[in-house]
Design a protein around this motif. Sequence first.
Motif, PDB file in Angstrom:
ATOM      1  N   ASN A   1    -118.953  33.367   4.805  1.00  0.00           N
ATOM      2  CA  ASN A   1    -117.715  32.700   5.464  1.00  0.00           C
ATOM      3  C   ASN A   1    -116.167  33.135   4.613  1.00  0.00           C
ATOM      4  O   ASN A   1    -115.266  33.375   5.116  1.00  0.00           O
ATOM      5  CB  ASN A   1    -117.782  31.489   6.190  1.00  0.00           C
ATOM      6  N   TYR A   2    -116.375  32.517   3.784  1.00  0.00           N
ATOM      7  CA  TYR A   2    -114.455  32.020   2.988  1.00  0.00           C
ATOM      8  C   TYR A   2    -114.413  33.737   2.577  1.00  0.00           C
ATOM      9  O   TYR A   2    -113.449  33.783   2.129  1.00  0.00           O
ATOM     10  CB  TYR A   2    -114.866  31.292   2.164  1.00  0.00           C
ATOM     11  N   ALA A   3    -115.048  34.363   2.408  1.00  0.00           N
ATOM     12  CA  ALA A   3    -115.241  35.715   1.329  1.00  0.00           C
ATOM     13  C   ALA A   3    -114.498  37.120   2.652  1.00  0.00           C
ATOM     14  O   ALA A   3    -113.632  37.382   3.125  1.00  0.00           O
ATOM     15  CB  ALA A   3    -116.089  36.444   0.829  1.00  0.00           C
ATOM     16  N   GLN A   4    -115.391  36.203   3.870  1.00  0.00           N
ATOM     17  CA  GLN A   4    -114.567  36.636   5.373  1.00  0.00           C
ATOM     18  C   GLN A   4    -113.150  36.944   5.320  1.00  0.00           C
ATOM     19  O   GLN A   4    -112.216  37.851   5.729  1.00  0.00           O
ATOM     20  CB  GLN A   4    -115.764  36.650   6.969  1.00  0.00           C
ATOM     21  N   LYS A   5    -112.921  35.858   5.501  1.00  0.00           N
ATOM     22  CA  LYS A   5    -111.647  35.533   6.058  1.00  0.00           C
ATOM     23  C   LYS A   5    -110.752  36.100   4.562  1.00  0.00           C
ATOM     24  O   LYS A   5    -109.604  35.808   4.455  1.00  0.00           O
ATOM     25  CB  LYS A   5    -111.159  33.654   5.446  1.00  0.00           C
ATOM     26  N   ALA A   6    -111.143  36.418   3.219  1.00  0.00           N
ATOM     27  CA  ALA A   6    -110.244  36.245   2.250  1.00  0.00           C
ATOM     28  C   ALA A   6    -110.159  38.293   2.566  1.00  0.00           C
ATOM     29  O   ALA A   6    -109.118  38.460   2.469  1.00  0.00           O
ATOM     30  CB  ALA A   6    -111.451  36.670   1.134  1.00  0.00           C
ATOM     31  N   PHE A   7    -110.939  38.625   3.068  1.00  0.00           N
ATOM     32  CA  PHE A   7    -111.436  40.231   3.422  1.00  0.00           C
ATOM     33  C   PHE A   7    -110.128  40.241   4.260  1.00  0.00           C
ATOM     34  O   PHE A   7    -109.409  41.150   4.560  1.00  0.00           O
ATOM     35  CB  PHE A   7    -112.693  40.336   4.232  1.00  0.00           C
ATOM     36  N   LEU A   8    -110.034  39.406   5.581  1.00  0.00           N
ATOM     37  CA  LEU A   8    -108.865  39.797   6.673  1.00  0.00           C
ATOM     38  C   LEU A   8    -108.037  39.122   6.048  1.00  0.00           C
ATOM     39  O   LEU A   8    -106.569  39.727   6.556  1.00  0.00           O
ATOM     40  CB  LEU A   8    -109.091  38.672   7.997  1.00  0.00           C
TER      41      LEU A   8
ATOM     42  N   TYR B   1    -110.014  27.573  -1.071  1.00  0.00           N
ATOM     43  CA  TYR B   1    -108.451  28.385  -0.526  1.00  0.00           C
ATOM     44  C   TYR B   1    -109.304  28.543   0.983  1.00  0.00           C
ATOM     45  O   TYR B   1    -108.587  27.910   1.788  1.00  0.00           O
ATOM     46  CB  TYR B   1    -108.044  28.754  -0.855  1.00  0.00           C
ATOM     47  N   TYR B   2    -110.405  29.233   1.376  1.00  0.00           N
ATOM     48  CA  TYR B   2    -110.507  29.952   2.921  1.00  0.00           C
ATOM     49  C   TYR B   2    -111.627  29.578   2.928  1.00  0.00           C
ATOM     50  O   TYR B   2    -112.721  29.723   4.312  1.00  0.00           O
ATOM     51  CB  TYR B   2    -110.726  31.343   2.708  1.00  0.00           C
TER      52      TYR B   2
END
Length: 376
Positions: free
Chosen positions: A25-32, A181-182
Amino acid sequence: MLKKIGGYSILIIILIGIIYFFLPNYAQKAFLHLTADIDDYEIFENRTVAASNPQPWKKSPQYNQYEMGQTYQEELEAYETTAFLVVKDTALFYEKYYLGYDENEISNSFSAAKSIVSLLIGIAIEKGKIESVFQPVSDFLESFQEGDKSKIVIQDILTMSSGIDWNEAYMSPFSKTTDAYYGNNLKKLVAELEASEEPSQGFAYKSINTQILAEVLETATGQSISDYATNRLWRKIGAENDALWSLDREGGMEKAFCCFNSTARDFARIGQLVLNKGKWNGEQVIPADYIEVATQPARLMGSEEIIPHYGYQWWVLNYNGKQIPYARGILGQYIFVLKDKNAVVVRLGKSRSKLYTDEHPNDVYIYIEAAYELLK
């Protein structure tokens, strides 16, 4: 040929979609979102640090009567400055805003929040919620009660010498810092921490240290750090605007290592409180001896080693024989305390220098010099 290119494009999009689906989930947010931004409070849940009984800054007779040199102006613009403010003798001496921002616009503090958390620790000690900086973290956090982590005391955390294993990488979408962070479970990250070395062996800047302090505060006070900051700090110093502290999820934990969102004028109050040695309008909000120790080079526990550039979550700049404590965020969020000029300088913006001198980003020297130019 065009059909072939179109087919490749569709295939790439599908592959990206598949990869995205399997990211945490956090990496998805970072990607977005790609990179952190000073307006990220808009994408996070937040808890209010409420202002009451505001005490607006008075304006100096010299308010905005002086201008810094053209070179400094160009440097401020080059680093995408949004606010530059100087308080002198408890009055607004100079302020200027850029890029559509104004005195009422809130901005992410990023790691300047660490310095605020340090002040809350000082308050909690004075109120008897924490015995001293030498109290073990294990008295507050169960996950620190065994192994090498049981040796860590609060001062080790304050001075970034805890020995905790943590990857302080900002650009990797898979680093622990990106997760902090995310992500949506900061307490889980803290509970899973391991010690990679003995505490008090040396300075190693790791954001998770401040998150540990926040959990200590929460346990010690029985309040969220936002509520504690509201009652014991923000209202005491006459903040004009509510601040927002971003959370890991709705009703969750504050991102204590970053993400205290406020205005330049209210950030200046933090600097003024330090300049006043913890006193505001005659009330000792934070013990003067804590301020003194927190804002000078720290001595490691059980050692003669000094960290020349860091205190208790406050940076320390040695400039022309002067010792200048300051708070600092990754995109150039700064609160400087100029004791010799009885002044506070706040600079907010969207970028900072990638080059360092003596552990300090090079743009720090620009803002200090610009302030001294104005205060001649």
